[in-house]
Design an enzyme around this catalytic site. Structure first.
Site, PDB file in Angstrom:
ATOM      1  N   ASP A  65       0.854  -1.189   0.000  1.00  0.00           N
ATOM      2  CA  ASP A  65       0.000   0.000   0.000  1.00  0.00           C
ATOM      3  C   ASP A  65       0.891   1.240   0.000  1.00  0.00           C
ATOM      4  O   ASP A  65       1.670   1.461   0.936  1.00  0.00           O
ATOM      5  CB  ASP A  65      -0.911  -0.021   1.227  1.00  0.00           C
ATOM      6  CG  ASP A  65      -1.859   1.163   1.245  1.00  0.00           C
ATOM      7  OD1 ASP A  65      -2.616   1.324   0.281  1.00  0.00           O
ATOM      8  OD2 ASP A  65      -1.821   1.932   2.222  1.00  0.00           O
ATOM      9  N   THR A  98      -2.871   5.754  -4.509  1.00  0.00           N
ATOM     10  CA  THR A  98      -1.746   6.517  -3.955  1.00  0.00           C
ATOM     11  C   THR A  98      -0.451   6.241  -4.719  1.00  0.00           C
ATOM     12  O   THR A  98       0.309   7.167  -5.020  1.00  0.00           O
ATOM     13  CB  THR A  98      -1.544   6.178  -2.469  1.00  0.00           C
ATOM     14  OG1 THR A  98      -1.418   4.755  -2.314  1.00  0.00           O
ATOM     15  CG2 THR A  98      -2.713   6.655  -1.640  1.00  0.00           C
ATOM     16  N   THR A  99      -0.200   4.982  -5.045  1.00  0.00           N
ATOM     17  CA  THR A  99       1.024   4.638  -5.774  1.00  0.00           C
ATOM     18  C   THR A  99       1.018   5.280  -7.158  1.00  0.00           C
ATOM     19  O   THR A  99       2.032   5.808  -7.623  1.00  0.00           O
ATOM     20  CB  THR A  99       1.169   3.114  -5.898  1.00  0.00           C
ATOM     21  OG1 THR A  99       1.147   2.526  -4.594  1.00  0.00           O
ATOM     22  CG2 THR A  99       2.463   2.743  -6.587  1.00  0.00           C
TER      23      THR A  99
END
Length: 560
Positions: A65, A98-99
Site C-alpha cells: 500500500d 496513492t502509488t
C-alpha cells in the site's frame, strides 16, 4: 551570502548556513522527489511486490500500500515530504490510487528535468503541465462510463480491482460482495437525490487463525469481551441493552478519609452499607428493564454476582469506540448516571456468543429502529496477513463508496492512461510556445502506468506500450493490459474497473506537487546542504536535504 556596501561586506546569513540556487536547487529537489516515487513503483498493479518496513522499535509491516509505505519510511527531506503529501491527499480524497499518484508525480519531474536541460524555463513547464492536467481531467469525464449505483456487479468489480494485489485475491469474489453489501447498508439518499455514504458506520474487526474466506459481514457490532461472571446467560433473541459509561462499583469519597472502627459490628455495618449500595445499583439496572449491560468502566465483583443472580449479562471495560458504535447500531443512549436511566435509553438487541472465537455478535432486533451500523469481520492466518487484508479492504470500501457517490467508472489496466496520453498529445498541437513541449512531456508521463504494470508483471514494457498505442489508435479506448496473460484486452469487459474520481484526484495531486517542486529555484538552509548525512549537529534542514534521502536510501536498501 554577502553583499558589499561601501567596500565592506554585509553579512546576511549565518556562517553555518548553506545556499543552493538555480539548476543545482532544481536538480536537488527533483532527485529527492524521484527517489520517493521510485521507492513505491514496484508495488504498482496486481503483480506488484511488497515492502518490509521495520520500525526503530522492531515492529514489522509487510505491505504494498503506497501511503502506508511512505508514512512508515523515515523521510525527513523537505522535498521528499511534499511527495509523501501527494499520497496522503490521495488517500484522504479518493481512498486508493496513492502509488499511481506518486509515480506520476515522479515521472513528471523526470520529464521536466529533461526540458530544463534544454533551457526551457520552469514557468513554461509549469504552465504546460497545468494545461495538460486540466485537459486530461476533462477527457476523463468524456471517457468515463456512467453506472447505476444499484448495479452490484460493477461495484463488485471496482472492489475486486482495488483489492487485487493486496493479499485478498484468493477470495476476492466473497470479499468484494461483502464490501458492496457494507457500503449499501450505510448509503442514504440526500435531499438533492444524490447518494451519501457514511463509512463511519462500517466497523472493521480482525481475527487470526482462520482463512480469509471465512470473513463475514454482520449487520451490527462485534464485541471482543467475555461475560464478567460465568453464570451469566450469553444468548438473547430480543434483549433490552443498557449502555453505561459509569463504573458499577462502590462510590469513592471526593476527599481522602479515614474510618475509625470501635467494634466488629461497626465494621460489619460498613461492609453491609457497601453491599447495599451495589445491590441498589443492580436493582436500578433491573428496574429500568435491562437484560444486557455494556459498561465502559469497571464492575465490582459483588455487583457481578448480583447481576448473574438476576440473569443479566454484563460486559465491562468495553472500548469507547465500541460504545459509540453500539449506540448507533441499537438506537440506544449512553447513560452516564444510573439514577437518571430511563427505559427509553435502552436498545433492543439480538445477542449471540461465539465460544470458538470468544466474540459477542450484537445486532439490532427492533424493526422500528433504523439500522445504522455494520461490521466487517476479517479473518486471516496470521497478524501480518489480516493487517494487510484490512488495509486492502479499507481502500476498497473507499473506492466503492466514491463510485456510489460519483457514479462514474473507467477501464483499468493502463487503458485510461494510454487513451489520455493520446488525447493530450493531440491537444498539444493547439498549444503555442514552449508550453507545447511540457504538454507532450505530461502525455509521456501518463504512459508510465502501463509501462510499470508491464515491468512488474515480468513483461517487456516497450512492446506492451507499442501494442497498447496501436489498439488505441484503432479507436479502442478500453484497451488495457491483462497482466496475467500479457495480452491487450478490453479491461472493462475483463472486470478491471476503477473509479473516475480517484483517477482525477491522482492527476490533480501529482501535477500540483510537481509544479510546486519546479517552482523552487533557491534553497537556503540553516545547516549543511551536503549529502554526507549531516555529520555536524546542524546536518541539513530537518535532518539533511541530501542526508535525509541518504538515510532513506539506506533504510530502503534492505527492502528493494
Amino acid at each position: 551570502m554577502s553583499q558589499r556596501m561601501q567596500g565592506q561586506p554585509m553579512i546576511i546569513l549565518g556562517e553555518d548556513s548553506q545556499r543552493m540556487k538555480d539548476q543545482d536547487a532544481q536538480s536537488h529537489n527533483i532527485s529527492a522527489a524521484r527517489a520517493v516515487a521510485e521507492s513505491v513503483r514496484t508495488t504498482l498493479g496486481p503483480k506488484g511486490m511488497d515492502k518490509m518496513l521495520v520500525s526503530s522499535m522492531g515492529d514489522v509491516t509487510i505491505t504494498n500500500d503506497g501511503v502506508t509505505i511512505l508514512q512508515e519510511m523515515d523521510i525527513d527531506n523537505p522535498t521528499a515530504e511534499m511527495i509523501v503529501e501527494v499520497a496522503e491527499t490521495q488517500e484522504d480524497e479518493a481512498g486508493d490510487g496513492t502509488t499511481t499518484a506518486v509515480a506520476i508525480a515522479g515521472e513528471l519531474l523526470k520529464n521536466a528535468e529533461d526540458l530544463l536541460e534544454q533551457d526551457i524555463h520552469p514557468t513554461a513547464i509549469i504552465k504546460g503541465f497545468h494545461l495538460a492536467s486540466a485537459k486530461a481531467r476533462e477527457e476523463i469525464d468524456d471517457i468515463a462510463v456512467d453506472v447505476d449505483t444499484d448495479d452490484e456487479e460493477v461495484l463488485r468489480k471496482v472492489a475486486e480491482t482495488s483489492m487485487t494485489g493486496k493479499g485478498a485475491e484468493l477470495n476476492k469474489e466473497l470479499l468484494g460482495q461483502l464490501i458492496v453489501d457494507a457500503v449499501r447498508a450505510v448509503t442514504v439518499e440526500a435531499d438533492d437525490g444524490s447518494n451519501v455514504v457514511d463509512l463511519d458506520y462500517v466497523n472493521i474487526e480482525t481475527q487470526t487463525g482462520r482463512s480469509s474466506g471465512e470473513s463475514e459481514l454482520l449487520r451490527g457490532a462485534v464485541i471482543d469481551k467475555d461475560p464478567v461472571h460465568p453464570d451469566m446467560p450469553d444468548t438473547f433473541e430480543e434483549a433490552k441493552a443498557l449502555l453505561i459509561d459509569e463504573p458499577i462499583e462502590i462510590e469513592e469519597t471526593d476527599v481522602e478519609a479515614e474510618l475509625q472502627v470501635d467494634s466488629p459490628d461497626q465494621l460489619q455495618q460498613f461492609l453491609d452499607s457497601e453491599e447495599q449500595q451495589l445491590r441498589q445499583k443492580v436493582e436500578q439496572i433491573k428496574d429500568v428493564g435491562a437484560d444486557v449491560v455494556f459498561c465502559q468502566k469497571g464492575i465490582d465483583d459483588l455487583a457481578q454476582h448480583f447481576l448473574a443472580k438476576e440473569g443479566i449479562l454484563a460486559l465491562r471495560r468495553v472500548k469507547k469506540s465500541d460504545m459509540k458504535f453500539l449506540r448507533e447500531v441499537l438506537g440506544a443512549s449512553i447513560v452516564s448516571d444510573l439514577d437518571a436511566a430511563q427505559p427509553t435509553d435502552l436498545g433492543t438487541a439480538s445477542i449471540r456468543r461465539d465460544e470458538a472465537d470468544e466474540l459477542f455478535y450484537v445486532e439490532n432486533a427492533d424493526d422500528d429502529v433504523e439500522q445504522h451500523g455494520v461490521t466487517l469481520l476479517l479473518r486471516g492466518s496470521t497478524e501480518h496477513v489480516v493487517d494487510e487484508l484490512k488495509r486492502g479492504i479499507g481502500d476498497a470500501l473507499d473506492v466503492v463508496s466514491q463510485t456510489v457517490a460519483d457514479g462514474r467508472v473507467l477501464a483499468g489496466g493502463g487503458a485510461v492512461e494510454v487513451e489520455l496520453a493520446r488525447r493530450v498529445r493531440d491537444y498539444a498541437d493547439s498549444v503555442s510556445g514552449r508550453e507545447q513541449m511540457a504538454v507532450e512531456a505530461f502525455a509521456d508521463a501518463l504512459e508510465l502506468v502501463p509501462r510499470v504494470l508491464a515491468e512488474n508483471s515480468g513483461l517487456d514494457a516497450i512492446d506492451t506500450l507499442v501494442d497498447l498505442r496501436a489498439a488505441h489508435a484503432d479507436d479502442d479506448p478500453r484497451a488495457g493490459l491483462d497482466v496475467f496473460t500479457g495480452d491487450v484486452v478490453d479491461t472493462y469487459e475483463a472486470g478491471v474497473v476503477e473509479p473516475a474520481h480517484a483517477k482525477e484526484q491522482a492527476l490533480s495531486s501529482a501535477t500540483e506537487a510537481a509544479n510546486l517542486v519546479l517552482k523552487i529555484d533557491d534553497i537556503i538552509a540553516a545547516g549543511d546542504l551536503s549529502t554526507s548525512g549531516g555529520e555536524e549537529e546542524g546536518g541539513a534542514p530537518g535532518g539533511g536535504m541530501g542526508g535525509g534521502m541518504g538515510g532513506m536510501g539506506g533504510g530502503m536498501g534492505g527492502m528493494m
